[in-house]
Structure formats: structure tokens, C-alpha cells
Design a protein around this motif. Sequence first.
Motif, PDB file in Angstrom:
ATOM      1  N   ARG A   3     -12.248   7.156   0.085  1.00  0.00           N
ATOM      2  CA  ARG A   3     -11.172   6.792  -0.823  1.00  0.00           C
ATOM      3  C   ARG A   3     -11.187   7.772  -2.003  1.00  0.00           C
ATOM      4  O   ARG A   3     -12.245   8.017  -2.586  1.00  0.00           O
ATOM      5  CB  ARG A   3     -11.340   5.358  -1.323  1.00  0.00           C
ATOM      6  N   GLY A  52      -7.323   4.636  -3.094  1.00  0.00           N
ATOM      7  CA  GLY A  52      -8.003   5.361  -4.155  1.00  0.00           C
ATOM      8  C   GLY A  52      -7.745   4.735  -5.511  1.00  0.00           C
ATOM      9  O   GLY A  52      -7.006   3.753  -5.640  1.00  0.00           O
ATOM     10  N   THR A 201     -15.765  -0.716  -2.391  1.00  0.00           N
ATOM     11  CA  THR A 201     -15.843   0.735  -2.487  1.00  0.00           C
ATOM     12  C   THR A 201     -17.055   1.110  -3.323  1.00  0.00           C
ATOM     13  O   THR A 201     -17.220   0.624  -4.446  1.00  0.00           O
ATOM     14  CB  THR A 201     -14.575   1.324  -3.125  1.00  0.00           C
ATOM     15  N   HIS A 224     -16.400   1.354   1.770  1.00  0.00           N
ATOM     16  CA  HIS A 224     -15.655   2.592   1.534  1.00  0.00           C
ATOM     17  C   HIS A 224     -16.439   3.466   0.554  1.00  0.00           C
ATOM     18  O   HIS A 224     -17.304   2.980  -0.172  1.00  0.00           O
ATOM     19  CB  HIS A 224     -14.279   2.286   0.959  1.00  0.00           C
ATOM     20  N   THR A 226     -16.161   6.694  -2.406  1.00  0.00           N
ATOM     21  CA  THR A 226     -15.448   7.644  -3.252  1.00  0.00           C
ATOM     22  C   THR A 226     -16.366   8.828  -3.544  1.00  0.00           C
ATOM     23  O   THR A 226     -17.561   8.636  -3.800  1.00  0.00           O
ATOM     24  CB  THR A 226     -15.022   6.979  -4.569  1.00  0.00           C
TER      25      THR A 226
END
Length: 263
Positions: A3, A52, A201, A224, A226
Motif C-alpha cells: 500500500r 494507501g 497495514t 498489508h 507500506t
Amino acid sequence: MFRPCIDLHEGKVKQLVGGTFGAAEGPGTNFVSTRPAAWFAQLYRRDGLCGGHVIMLGPGNETQARTALGAYPGGLQIGGGITEQNARSWLEAGASHVIATSWVFREGRIDWTRLERLVKAIGRERLVLDLSCRKRGEDYFAVTDLWQNFTEVAISQENLAQLAAHCAEFLVHAVDVEGLCRGIDTELVAKLAREAPIPTTYAGGVKSLADLEEVTRIGQGRIHLTIGSALDIFGGTGVRYDEVVEFNRRLGIRRPRDESNPS
């Protein structure tokens, strides 16, 4: 599973070292972009990357944040200074979700009244709770106020289950490794995979594409990831942007590609 992110500080897209916000000389800075936030939003939109976030780190970032959301309506979450009073306006500006942190804490504890008011104002399905944390002793605790203040809220199965009833997702920065590009906190990733009952995330410490693969494995496909400072579009050398786009494409996790090019 990847993401994207846009971190804003003093009106510019930056990559900062997470544990340095309290430093007298200011936070450690890995990267300052000459491009506006909207350029990155357009890039993510073109490549079908969803889920995102835009994070406003302190004041002076609202204009850049709104242009990013306008460039990718419904494709990005927004966090930083979110309250009951302004949450709906950010959704109307194009955010898919708002990310709440410090506002739902008071004196080191969850302020359940505030949290419930926020849920009533925008709906549980549009809220992400930021539980970014640092380790103290054997446990991880949520931190607030630009990650400088420990709360009494441990990242535990009981607390995550209780909070999950009030939001759609969790966002968790591993603050102790954030921005260092020395590897992910595998213990925290495994903990989140075991104990978080909703989509989560993780961010912090990524140094190579192998970390994305490791999060996918340890996280059992539930977490997820980042990537910030290691990514080449943020001046990094550890991970190429086209690699993470391809990684998501192989997993079938993407929106239809938008052929317009960011300029």
C-alpha cells in the motif's frame, strides 16, 4: 499487499525517521521531494494501487493533502489531526477513510466517548485507527502526538478486538524502526497477524523487496505493507517502485490501470 503512502511535513512530501520527532533540531529527514503530493497520488492512481494513505505530520499540510485526495478520489486514506469536527470534510474532499490517532486518546487511555462520537459522525466503515507503537519491556504500546508519548494501551488481542468493533482497519507504524531501512519488526508483524481481527497495514523498517515477501509470509496474507524511505520514488535504493507494482499485480490486488501519466 503493498500500500502506497504520501507523508507530508511542512507542506512537502518527505520521508522522516519516526523516532526523532522530539529532537531539538527537528526530525531526522531521509528525503524531501521537489514534486507535489498530487504527483504521487496520480502515480498511484495510474498503477491501480489502492488503500494507501496521506499523513499530515504537523501543521501546514492541508493544501497539499487536499490536492492529493483530489487527484485520486476514493483511492487514499487521510490522517493527521483528524477530529470529529473535520472528519467528514476530509471524506468529502476525496478520502476513502480518515485515520484517527491522538484525538481518540486522552491521558494515555482510549476516550471511548470521543471514539463513539466519531463513529456516529462518519460510520465505522470509513474509519481507520492508527495504533502506531513502540516497544516497552516485553510489550508494544500505542504512541501519540507524533509518536512521542506512550499511552497505556497495549497492542494486545483483547484491545485489538475491542477497537475493531469501532473501525474498518488498523494502521500500525513500528516507530522504533520507522525510517531506518534496517529491516521490519518481524515480532510485531507476527503479532498483528495473530491478533488483529480486521485488515491491518504495517509500516516501518523495510529495506528490500524481501521484506514485502516476508510480511506476506509471516502475516499469512492478512497484513498489508507500506514502504517509505527504501522506495526509489522517495530517494531510496532498496526497493524499486515498479517492483512493488508488479508484486501487487501478481497477487491480483489492484484497481484497473489509469493510463494517464503524472507530470
